[in-house]
Design an enzyme around this catalytic site. Structure first.
Site, PDB file in Angstrom:
ATOM      1  N   HIS A 124       4.192 -20.136  21.216  1.00 52.85           N
ATOM      2  CA  HIS A 124       4.465 -20.547  19.839  1.00 52.85           C
ATOM      3  C   HIS A 124       3.245 -20.305  18.946  1.00 52.85           C
ATOM      4  O   HIS A 124       2.504 -21.237  18.609  1.00 52.85           O
ATOM      5  CB  HIS A 124       4.896 -22.015  19.801  1.00 52.85           C
ATOM      6  CG  HIS A 124       6.297 -22.222  20.275  1.00 52.85           C
ATOM      7  ND1 HIS A 124       6.769 -23.399  20.776  1.00 52.85           N
ATOM      8  CD2 HIS A 124       7.356 -21.368  20.302  1.00 52.85           C
ATOM      9  CE1 HIS A 124       8.044 -23.279  21.113  1.00 52.85           C
ATOM     10  NE2 HIS A 124       8.415 -22.050  20.836  1.00 52.85           N
ATOM     11  N   GLU A 168      11.304 -25.435  26.293  1.00 51.75           N
ATOM     12  CA  GLU A 168      10.949 -25.832  27.669  1.00 51.75           C
ATOM     13  C   GLU A 168      11.928 -26.881  28.185  1.00 51.75           C
ATOM     14  O   GLU A 168      12.339 -26.847  29.360  1.00 51.75           O
ATOM     15  CB  GLU A 168       9.516 -26.382  27.715  1.00 51.75           C
ATOM     16  CG  GLU A 168       9.105 -26.764  29.141  1.00 51.75           C
ATOM     17  CD  GLU A 168       7.760 -27.459  29.215  1.00 51.75           C
ATOM     18  OE1 GLU A 168       6.837 -27.067  28.460  1.00 51.75           O
ATOM     19  OE2 GLU A 168       7.630 -28.390  30.030  1.00 51.75           O
ATOM     20  N   CYS A 175      -0.073 -30.668  33.961  1.00 55.16           N
ATOM     21  CA  CYS A 175      -0.750 -29.653  33.168  1.00 55.16           C
ATOM     22  C   CYS A 175      -2.173 -30.063  32.825  1.00 55.16           C
ATOM     23  O   CYS A 175      -2.405 -30.926  31.989  1.00 55.16           O
ATOM     24  CB  CYS A 175       0.034 -29.343  31.902  1.00 55.16           C
ATOM     25  SG  CYS A 175      -0.843 -28.115  30.921  1.00 55.16           S
ATOM     26  N   SER A 194      -1.772 -22.440  22.431  1.00 54.61           N
ATOM     27  CA  SER A 194      -1.243 -21.116  22.091  1.00 54.61           C
ATOM     28  C   SER A 194      -1.964 -20.490  20.896  1.00 54.61           C
ATOM     29  O   SER A 194      -1.521 -19.456  20.379  1.00 54.61           O
ATOM     30  CB  SER A 194       0.262 -21.210  21.815  1.00 54.61           C
ATOM     31  OG  SER A 194       0.549 -22.329  21.012  1.00 54.61           O
TER      32      SER A 194
HETATM   33  S1  SF4 Z   1      -0.964 -24.342  31.292  1.00 56.54           S
HETATM   34 FE1  SF4 Z   1      -0.443 -23.883  29.138  1.00 56.54          FE
HETATM   35  S2  SF4 Z   1       1.529 -22.802  29.225  1.00 56.54           S
HETATM   36 FE2  SF4 Z   1       1.221 -23.833  31.218  1.00 56.54          FE
HETATM   37  S3  SF4 Z   1       2.243 -25.803  31.014  1.00 56.54           S
HETATM   38 FE3  SF4 Z   1       0.095 -26.144  30.444  1.00 56.54          FE
HETATM   39  S4  SF4 Z   1       0.043 -25.859  28.192  1.00 56.54           S
HETATM   40 FE4  SF4 Z   1       1.994 -24.987  28.927  1.00 56.54          FE
END
Ligand code: SF4
Length: 336
Positions: free
Chosen positions: A41, A126, A194, A266
């Protein structure tokens, strides 16, 4: 004026991988390469890939037969994968391996006989992808108050998974509400999924202790960037989400000594530099960077079709290699 940059900020390993998949696909197969949904994004990223020959579509029906197509980092529903297979569309899957990990954990919980609850924002690609990867009904919870409205008996074995880019604090509150409501609940929380979401939010919390205003560089439709703005505001520091320097409003820093800048996962660093340039137009600026957690050791492996050492067929096979390469000392261990 002092400008302090959060660390880490900007691109995560999943975004780097997704962009590289499109770029390598363009090199290997030649333009056009189709991309379903914005690869990540960020308009700047999308426009630069368009200039190299990528074509962005929202629906596979817009892809001509046989055209190489990349699925975005947010992941897709099974129905989309099935449609690509049925139409014999060669696919490269840029779904972040950490999103794939959520899909796999959700399937595992369902296989154990648990009712699955997804904590996330309705309509985000997502969330649509994760819900569409699970064969059974998935209950979406967006807020703590949604938990009380769930049409699930309190003694039902339940499990939760989360969207990868949520606020770590908000998620904690929703999980606590689930644990109060259900007698048998297990799950996988954003903090365990994450590293990038966790690290960027921690960095904004640190930044908020020493700055008067926070500028978050990121797109309006970027979930993780919106969460960074919320983290700053929740810490009591006025925080603004801007795509680049052209959206900067000098009123925000009127009479202010110290400005903090971060960037969503992003947002490329060139846009942070653009915002600093906008601040410099107001007067002299001294830039420094907060010490923070390094992420250089984290990278995700590319699909086998795009790695230089692999001699595979000219067509992508449609499945990504979701393996994660992680060096020692990282906070995110294991493979998905
Ligand atoms: S590493 Fe980046 S793309 Fe992957 S889940 Fe985490 S924020 Fe989203």
């Amino acid at each position: 004026m002092r400008v302090i940059l959060a660390q880490p900020r900007g691109f995560c390993a999943g975004v780097v991988r997704a962009i590289e998949i499109v770029e390598r696909a363009l090199e290997k197969y030649g333009p056009p390469v189709y991309v379903r949904h914005e690869i990540v994004h960020n308009r700047h990223v999308v426009e630069s890939l368009k200039a190299k020959g990528a074509k962005f579509v929202e629906d596979l029906s817009e892809v001509p037969p046989g055209a190489v197509t990349v699925f975005s980092a947010h992941g897709v529903a099974r129905a989309v994968e099935d449609e690509a297979a049925a139409r014999d569309i060669p696919v490269l899957d840029a779904t972040c391996p950490l999103v794939t990990k959520v899909h796999n954990e959700g399937k595992r919980y369902v296989a154990q006989g648990r009712t699955l609850i997804l904590i996330g924002h309705a309509g985000h690609p997502e969330v649509e992808g994760t819900m569409g990867q699970i064969e059974t009904r998935v209950h979406l919870v967006q807020t703590e108050s949604d938990v009380a409205l769930l049409d699930v008996a309190v003694d039902t074995p339940v499990a939760y998974v989360t969207q990868t880019t949520l606020s770590v604090d908000d998620t904690r509150g929703i999980i606590a509400a689930l644990e109060r409501r259900f007698t048998d609940v297990i799950g996988l929380d954003t903090r365990d999924i994450c590293y990038a979401t966790q690290n960027r939010q921690t960095a904004v919390r640190e930044l908020s202790k020493i700055v008067d205003v926070i500028l978050v560089v990121g797109a309006k439709n970027s979930s993780n960037s919106n969460r960074l703005r919320e983290v700053g505001n929740d810490a009591g520091v006025p925080s603004y989400l801007i795509a680049d320097g052209s959206e900067f409003d000098p009123q925000w820093v009127h009479g202010v000594n110290t400005v903090g800048i971060t960037a969503g996962a992003s947002a490329p660093e060139v846009l942070v530099e653009d915002v600093i340039a906008a601040l410099r137009r107001l007067g002299s600026v001294e830039v420094s960077t907060l010490p923070g957690r390094g992420e250089n050791s984290i990278e995700f492996r590319l699909p086998a079709e795009l790695t230089p050492r692999t001699h595979t067929s000219a067509r992508p096979t449609g499945r990504a290699d979701p393996a994660i390469v992680i060096a020692r000392g990282s906070s995110q261990k294991g493979r998905t």
